[in-house]
Write an enzyme that holds these catalytic residues in place. Sequence first.
Site, short mmCIF file in Angstrom:
data_model
loop_
_atom_site.label_atom_id
_atom_site.label_comp_id
_atom_site.label_asym_id
_atom_site.label_seq_id
_atom_site.Cartn_x
_atom_site.Cartn_y
_atom_site.Cartn_z
N SER A 149 1.02 -1.14 -0.21
CA SER A 149 -0.01 0.13 -0.20
C SER A 149 0.76 1.21 -0.02
O SER A 149 1.87 1.16 0.31
CB SER A 149 -0.82 0.06 1.04
OG SER A 149 -1.56 1.25 1.26
N TYR A 209 -1.45 0.01 11.01
CA TYR A 209 -1.64 -0.42 9.74
C TYR A 209 -0.46 -0.17 8.82
O TYR A 209 -0.13 -0.93 7.90
CB TYR A 209 -3.01 0.06 9.04
CG TYR A 209 -3.24 -0.27 7.64
CD1 TYR A 209 -3.58 -1.49 7.33
CD2 TYR A 209 -3.24 0.83 6.73
CE1 TYR A 209 -3.78 -1.97 5.94
CE2 TYR A 209 -3.41 0.37 4.99
CZ TYR A 209 -3.52 -0.96 4.95
OH TYR A 209 -3.81 -1.26 3.73
P1 NAP Z 1 -11.48 -5.83 0.85
O1 NAP Z 1 -12.68 -5.58 -0.15
O2 NAP Z 1 -11.90 -5.76 2.29
O3 NAP Z 1 -11.24 -7.20 0.69
C1 NAP Z 1 -10.26 -7.97 1.68
C2 NAP Z 1 -10.28 -9.48 1.46
O4 NAP Z 1 -9.16 -9.99 2.42
C3 NAP Z 1 -11.59 -10.11 1.55
O5 NAP Z 1 -11.73 -11.14 0.68
C4 NAP Z 1 -11.58 -10.78 2.93
O6 NAP Z 1 -12.21 -12.00 2.89
C5 NAP Z 1 -9.95 -11.27 2.96
N1 NAP Z 1 -9.51 -11.43 4.40
C6 NAP Z 1 -9.28 -10.67 5.48
N2 NAP Z 1 -9.04 -11.20 6.35
C7 NAP Z 1 -8.56 -12.53 6.16
C8 NAP Z 1 -8.23 -13.61 6.88
N3 NAP Z 1 -7.79 -13.73 8.11
N4 NAP Z 1 -7.92 -14.66 6.08
C9 NAP Z 1 -8.35 -14.75 4.79
N5 NAP Z 1 -8.98 -14.27 4.09
C10 NAP Z 1 -9.03 -12.86 4.56
O7 NAP Z 1 -10.30 -4.81 0.92
P2 NAP Z 1 -9.47 -4.62 -0.55
O8 NAP Z 1 -9.26 -3.11 -0.50
O9 NAP Z 1 -9.66 -5.65 -1.58
O10 NAP Z 1 -8.26 -5.12 0.24
C11 NAP Z 1 -7.07 -6.22 -0.49
C12 NAP Z 1 -5.77 -5.84 -0.14
O11 NAP Z 1 -5.35 -4.41 -0.62
C13 NAP Z 1 -5.44 -5.51 1.43
O12 NAP Z 1 -4.20 -6.14 1.67
C14 NAP Z 1 -5.34 -4.47 1.51
O13 NAP Z 1 -4.39 -3.73 2.68
C15 NAP Z 1 -4.94 -3.83 0.14
N6 NAP Z 1 -4.91 -2.17 -0.09
C16 NAP Z 1 -6.29 -1.85 -0.05
C17 NAP Z 1 -6.33 -0.38 -0.46
C18 NAP Z 1 -7.79 0.20 -0.73
O14 NAP Z 1 -8.00 1.36 -0.33
N7 NAP Z 1 -8.87 -0.54 -0.74
C19 NAP Z 1 -5.26 0.27 -0.55
C20 NAP Z 1 -3.92 -0.11 -0.55
C21 NAP Z 1 -4.01 -1.59 -0.42
P3 NAP Z 1 -13.02 -12.70 3.89
O15 NAP Z 1 -13.61 -11.74 5.07
O16 NAP Z 1 -14.15 -13.39 3.30
O17 NAP Z 1 -12.23 -13.50 4.97
#
Ligand code: NAP
Length: 267
Positions: free
Chosen positions: A145, A158
């Site tokens: 990120s 975070y």
């Molecule tokens: P999201 O829509 O909340 O998706 C997160 C995913 O992670 C979900 O599929 C969730 O599935 C899974 N997850 C969470 N805890 C878990 C666990 N303990 N075991 C297995 N699966 C787990 O968020 P996203 O934005 O797509 O985030 C994906 C990645 O991108 C993350 O690493 C986040 O830090 C990174 N990121 C996001 C942003 C942003 O602005 N959105 C920016 C930079 C980086 P379940 O709940 O079904 O387990």
Amino acid sequence: MKNKTAFGHTAFITGASAGIGEAVAYSLAAEKANLILIARRLDRLKVIKAKCLKLGAKSVEIFKLDIQSSKDVQAFAKKNQKTLSSISILINNAGLAKGVELFQDANTDDWDQMMDTNVKGLLYLTRALIPAIIKNEGHIVNLGSVAGRLVYEGGAVYCATKFAVRAISDGLRMDLKGTRARVTNIEPGMVETEFSKVRLGNQQKADAVYNDMMPLKAPDIAETILWCLQRPSHVNIQELVIYPTDQASVGQVVRGEKSVKNKKSKN
Ligand code: NAP
């Protein structure tokens, strides 16, 4: 990856039940990859599996797995050894932020969950799958990120987890040198997914994060990841920082009239 497209490759995606992981599953499905999708919400994975098959995935296997548990990850890897030995793409995407409180007010359970998922879970999973990645000259893509490059108020832990992802990505690339395996760290700014709802606890607060501005969407990141995977085998993209045009840096967001959302394009 021995060939240039995802065709025929087996990709393992963590956190494939929503957001970026779900979008990556669709983009690799369209490339006719074999997919192994994991998350905690199996009901969501079932729906996504059906969509991936429609899009052209050669095969899709889904598993309920909480990557926070070292014991569960090890047991999963042992039980599915044969299936997992074919993996050549690992997308370490599962992750989350919890809370925006100042350090002195924060809940330590939130810290545990972020550390256990974003750092330790990624480590457990990668350790379990790395023999296959080495054998198949594969590619590991980690979801870092911009929070892994800059710290902001209320984000100490975070950000620490994403600084760790950056360090782990660099260290992995060094330790894997000579194996032909590749490691890429993708570092997005604001992407509209379930991320803010999970972090802030409700949809209303999450909607306010993206109010009157144009964030990135999950397919923007999936497209970028696919591009990294499709570079020829002698090219390794170390890291890629991707902001929405409306975000100049962490905390530097344009809203309203000047937003890409509201401004008529000159092109
Ligand atoms: P999201 O829509 O909340 O998706 C997160 C995913 O992670 C979900 O599929 C969730 O599935 C899974 N997850 C969470 N805890 C878990 C666990 N303990 N075991 C297995 N699966 C787990 O968020 P996203 O934005 O797509 O985030 C994906 C990645 O991108 C993350 O690493 C986040 O830090 C990174 N990121 C996001 C942003 C942003 O602005 N959105 C920016 C930079 C980086 P379940 O709940 O079904 O387990």
